[in-house]
Design an enzyme around this catalytic site. Structure first.
Site, PDB file in Angstrom:
ATOM      1  N   SER A 150       0.830  -1.204   0.000  1.00  0.00           N
ATOM      2  CA  SER A 150       0.000   0.000   0.000  1.00  0.00           C
ATOM      3  C   SER A 150       0.868   1.258   0.000  1.00  0.00           C
ATOM      4  O   SER A 150       1.628   1.462  -0.938  1.00  0.00           O
ATOM      5  CB  SER A 150      -0.978  -0.067   1.182  1.00  0.00           C
ATOM      6  OG  SER A 150      -2.010   0.859   1.012  1.00  0.00           O
ATOM      7  N   ASP A 226     -10.372  -5.558  -2.564  1.00  0.00           N
ATOM      8  CA  ASP A 226      -9.689  -4.516  -1.779  1.00  0.00           C
ATOM      9  C   ASP A 226     -10.540  -3.249  -1.818  1.00  0.00           C
ATOM     10  O   ASP A 226     -10.793  -2.699  -2.898  1.00  0.00           O
ATOM     11  CB  ASP A 226      -8.315  -4.281  -2.427  1.00  0.00           C
ATOM     12  CG  ASP A 226      -7.421  -3.328  -1.648  1.00  0.00           C
ATOM     13  OD1 ASP A 226      -7.955  -2.375  -1.048  1.00  0.00           O
ATOM     14  OD2 ASP A 226      -6.198  -3.545  -1.669  1.00  0.00           O
ATOM     15  N   HIS A 259      -7.461  -5.959   1.471  1.00  0.00           N
ATOM     16  CA  HIS A 259      -6.237  -5.157   1.617  1.00  0.00           C
ATOM     17  C   HIS A 259      -5.380  -5.608   2.806  1.00  0.00           C
ATOM     18  O   HIS A 259      -4.373  -4.997   3.101  1.00  0.00           O
ATOM     19  CB  HIS A 259      -6.651  -3.689   1.806  1.00  0.00           C
ATOM     20  CG  HIS A 259      -5.555  -2.688   1.540  1.00  0.00           C
ATOM     21  ND1 HIS A 259      -4.952  -2.534   0.307  1.00  0.00           N
ATOM     22  CD2 HIS A 259      -4.945  -1.778   2.350  1.00  0.00           C
ATOM     23  CE1 HIS A 259      -4.039  -1.579   0.362  1.00  0.00           C
ATOM     24  NE2 HIS A 259      -3.996  -1.108   1.591  1.00  0.00           N
TER      25      HIS A 259
HETATM   26  N1  LIG Z   1      -7.159   1.987  10.276  1.00  0.00           N
HETATM   27  C1  LIG Z   1      -7.781   2.054   9.011  1.00  0.00           C
HETATM   28  C2  LIG Z   1      -7.207   1.030   8.047  1.00  0.00           C
HETATM   29  C3  LIG Z   1      -5.775   1.294   7.747  1.00  0.00           C
HETATM   30  C4  LIG Z   1      -5.197   0.178   6.928  1.00  0.00           C
HETATM   31  O1  LIG Z   1      -5.863  -0.582   6.278  1.00  0.00           O
HETATM   32  N2  LIG Z   1      -3.869   0.122   6.930  1.00  0.00           N
HETATM   33  C5  LIG Z   1      -3.202  -0.873   6.158  1.00  0.00           C
HETATM   34  C6  LIG Z   1      -2.318  -0.194   5.171  1.00  0.00           C
HETATM   35  S1  LIG Z   1      -3.290   0.924   4.169  1.00  0.00           S
HETATM   36  C7  LIG Z   1      -2.199   1.671   3.103  1.00  0.00           C
HETATM   37  O2  LIG Z   1      -1.134   2.076   3.307  1.00  0.00           O
HETATM   38  C8  LIG Z   1      -2.424  -1.797   7.068  1.00  0.00           C
HETATM   39  O3  LIG Z   1      -1.459  -2.393   6.665  1.00  0.00           O
HETATM   40  N3  LIG Z   1      -2.888  -1.903   8.320  1.00  0.00           N
HETATM   41  C9  LIG Z   1      -2.206  -2.643   9.339  1.00  0.00           C
HETATM   42  C10 LIG Z   1      -2.643  -4.066   9.519  1.00  0.00           C
HETATM   43  O4  LIG Z   1      -2.005  -4.751  10.353  1.00  0.00           O
HETATM   44  O5  LIG Z   1      -3.577  -4.520   8.857  1.00  0.00           O
HETATM   45  C11 LIG Z   1      -9.248   1.823   9.168  1.00  0.00           C
HETATM   46  O6  LIG Z   1      -9.618   1.711  10.310  1.00  0.00           O
HETATM   47  O7  LIG Z   1      -9.947   1.752   8.160  1.00  0.00           O
END
Ligand SMILES: N[C@@H](CCC(=O)N[C@@H](CSC=O)C(=O)NCC(=O)O)C(=O)O
Length: 281
Positions: A150, A226, A259
């Protein structure tokens, strides 16, 4: 340069370390994680950099990606840095949003106050950390690869495109392909680099490929379930830029995958073996 080992665990006959140090680039304490494969006891091993996405620190990859077993087999050190500077005095999003500021450094060197003092993640990843780890461990820095997810996929692509001599291989999971053309990227690049879009081009994979091409292959995996696919990630723009410039892109569309790190862990082994073909020859 001094480091402090915060945690250490044995895993698949290798070592998973969590390390704190004072960063000259980011002007604060930084924490990163490194997996050292068992082969490092006998010989210098190549390095694969993992760049994480928004809201992550070094631990998301270490605990969820499931990379250690195959990295141990392949004899590759995998380093997962944090995604931004942190600590007292480090400015954050003024409204506490998760897509900017802490956990969202976007792998650029900020030029705009108040971020320019601390948010220097590009220099940190490309220069400071390689010098630091080379000093500490038996690593062969002539063999580096880079991958990420991402925002970190954007970072991996742009670091590789800007430094083809440094990284032998590059891949990404659900990367932000054209930050100049999506809300996450526009917000971050404007605040870190200013409103002049010319300064954004060096940090936009699609713009870089359109202007310069690229002489190495790129591997991308993208889940079709995603929720960020259409509005933020836009792999079709990467596909079009690569086609126009005859850049070799393998873009795998993965039906049903979202995602998350469930998606990443499913295809992690394929990416590690892909990098190994470049790093272990
Ligand atoms: N907190 C957000 C969601 C944020 C999210 O999906 N972060 C991804 C990377 S997004 C792009 O850079 C991620 O890797 N999160 C960490 C994990 O451990 O999954 C929401 O609440 O929607």
């Amino acid at each position: 340069m001094t480091i402090e080992i915060l945690e250490e665990a044995r895993v698949f006959e290798g070592r998973q370390l969590r390390i704190k140090h004072v960063s000259a680039s980011c002007h604060c304490d930084m924490v990163f994680s490194v997996f050292l494969p068992p082969q490092i006891e006998q010989q210098a091993v190549p390095v694969l950099w993992w760049l994480s996405g928004l809201t992550c620190n070094d631990q998301n990859f270490v605990t969820k990606a499931g990379a250690q077993r195959v990295a141990a087999e392949l004899g590759i050190a995998v380093i997962a840095p944090d995604t931004s500077p942190r600590g007292e005095g480090v400015p954050d999003d003024s409204e506490g949003a998760w897509d900017f500021g802490l956990g969202a450094g976007f792998y650029v060197n900020a030029t705009q106050a108040p971020f320019d003092q601390y948010y220097r993640m590009y220099e940190y990843i490309q220069q400071e950390l390689p010098a630091l780890v080379q000093n500490e461990f038996n690593l062969d820095l002539s063999r580096q690869g880079i991958f990420g997810h991402s925002m970190g996929g954007h970072g991996a692509l742009t670091l590789a495109l800007n430094n083809p001599q440094q990284y032998r291989s590059v891949s990404a999971f659900a990367p932000i392909c054209a930050p100049s053309q999506c809300a996450w990227g526009q917000k971050a690049l404007a605040a870190y680099l200013g409103d002049d879009r010319a300064a954004w081009q060096a940090h936009d994979a699609v713009a870089l490929i359109e202007s310069r091409g690229f002489d190495k292959p790129i591997l991308v995996d993208q889940g079709l379930a995603d929720s960020f696919l259409e509005n933020q990630l836009k792999p079709e723009l990467l596909h079009a830029a690569c086609a126009k410039q005859s850049v070799s892109l393998t873009l795998n569309h993965r039906a049903g995958y979202d995602h998350s790190y469930y998606f990443i862990s499913t295809f992690m082994e394929e990416h590690l073996r892909y990098h190994s073909a470049f790093l272990n020859r």
